[in-house]
Motif scaffolding. Structure first.
Motif: not given
Length: 450
Positions: A227-233
């Motif tokens: 989730i953090n990787a998706i939100n960061a991008g």
């Protein structure tokens, strides 16, 4: 809620120190970015300096967790804050006197990233030692709300100082904020769990055992890795670009501000009500993380993004409080910092990957499909976490003691005598020390090490 918590002296000073430190942390990115631009004019150099701090932070987190469990946590906060102040003062001096260079700024950023990694686990693990067990949920709510306000205030102050007095002097003010935070932490008088001498590698293994021994912990960390990787991008990289091409920068700024408003509302609700199975409730709320991605993909606009990010702030603040309370109630105090460190590493390690692949993926497959795939991954990761019985059955509040993964624990009472005993699973002790904010010493009562 606020008045009751402020009666606890240690919580007051911990909150004050953390808030001042976070204001400084929020000022730093503006000042460092413009210092690099003044030096080289290259946005790529900004990325290198910022990335150096992030890499050092992740690399040192586990060691920071070990230190926070081996040493008095108040001392760890004092030392890391003072060290950060010194390195920021060196950076300010270099910028103001004209002998700054990109390699020097990288080196100082690495040092500050490492010190932040030492600070984080100790700060998170110290909260339950500053308030009684029945005030833990309210304390985490106040902590998260003050952190949000501190970050907003720090960003605003940093931007203003850079515009008025320049990045060098802004970094100098940042350095002073760390010194003030260190002084606040010297006022802490919290008892620390007494631990037997051990090797650092053994401490890491013990922390790993605590982390992996609770299925609900590592399942949620894996969930947030995605989730953090998706939100960061999606939100940090593609979001501004979409806003710039559609509803404008002002609308994007309003949407981000609305997320903070939602977080405040979510925190106020969590302080007053949270279900017994708060962790499962919090994980369920994480489904809302997919909404802003879908809005950006399908119908980007100011009103839609304001509503979407208000919802996200409202739900994620409750999820974060449920997570913190669950950890603090169920992980033994002398190992809590290491569990927080493993949590941070697992949750944040994929963020650079998310920011790196978002733009190329959007260029290759299209922005809308990329965002919709990200929303789908968010939903699947959250649904996968909820399939775990361990996640669904964790309870908080009431007589919900800390779990222990090994036998004997030793704890210090009033700084002199010790109590030694074997902890059964789901059992812990709380020592009520003679303090104005805690009452007289009456012996040992069951609960959490508060």
């Amino acid at each position: 809620m606020f008045a009751d918590l402020l009666r606890h002296r240690d919580f007051r000073w911990l909150t004050a120190g953390r808030s001042v430190s976070l204001i400084g942390n929020a000022m730093a990115p503006f000042a460092v970015a413009f210092a690099v631009l003044d030096l080289t004019g290259s946005p790529a150099d900004i990325g290198v300096v910022v990335a150096a701090r992030s890499v050092a932070n992740v690399a040192v987190l586990l060691a920071g967790g070990v230190l926070a469990d081996r040493l008095p946590r108040a001392l760890v906060l004092q030392g890391s804050s003072l060290g950060a102040g010194i390195f920021q003062a060196l950076m300010a001096f270099a910028v103001l006197t004209g002998w700054a260079s990109v390699p020097l700024l990288i080196a100082l950023s690495v040092a500050n990233g490492a010190l932040a990694a030492v600070f984080r686990p100790a700060s998170s693990a110290l909260t339950p030692q500053t308030v009684p067990a029945d005030s833990l949920r309210a304390a985490n709510t106040v902590t998260r709300m003050t952190q949000n306000f501190a970050m907003i205030l720090g960003g605003s102050v940093g931007a203003g100082l850079v515009a008025v007095i320049g990045p060098g002097w802004c970094i100098a003010v940042d350095a002073l904020s760390f010194v003030v935070a260190a002084l606040c932490f010297t006022r802490l008088r919290v008892p620390d769990p007494v631990r037997e001498p051990s090797h650092a590698l053994a401490d890491l293994r013990e922390g790993w055992t605590e982390f992996t021994g609770r299925t609900w912990v590592w399942v949620i960390v894996v969930q947030f890795l995605f989730i953090n990787a998706i939100n960061a991008g999606g939100l940090m990289v593609l979001g501004p670009a979409i806003a710039d091409a559609t509803f404008g920068r002002t609308g994007w700024g309003l949407a981000l501000a609305a997320e903070t408003v939602g977080a405040v509302a979510g925190g106020l609700l969590a302080a007053r009500w949270m279900p017994r199975r708060a962790l499962a409730y919090g994980v369920t709320l994480v489904f809302a993380e997919a909404v802003p991605l879908v809005v950006l993909a399908v119908a980007p606009g100011t009103v839609a993004m304001v509503l979407a990010l208000t919802l996200t702030g409202f739900t994620m603040e409750q999820a974060g409080i449920a997570w913190d309370v669950s950890l603090q109630e169920r992980v033994p105090a002398d190992r809590l910092a290491r569990v927080y460190a493993y949590d941070a590493v697992g949750s944040f390690v994929a963020i650079p990957l998310g920011t790196a692949v978002a733009a190329p993926a959007a260029a290759l497959f299209g922005t809308r499909p990329t965002l919709l795939v990200g929303a789908t991954i968010t939903v699947l990761a959250t649904a996968g976490a909820l399939t775990s019985r361990s996640v669904r059955t964790v309870t908080t509040g009431g007589p919900n003691p800390r779990e222990s993964r090994s036998g004997t624990h030793r704890m210090q009472v009033s700084g002199r005598s010790e109590i030694q005993g074997s902890f059964l699973p789901e059992t812990a002790f709380r020592c009520v020390c003679k303090r104005d904010s805690r009452g007289l010493v009456v012996g040992v009562s069951r609960g959490g090490w508060g």
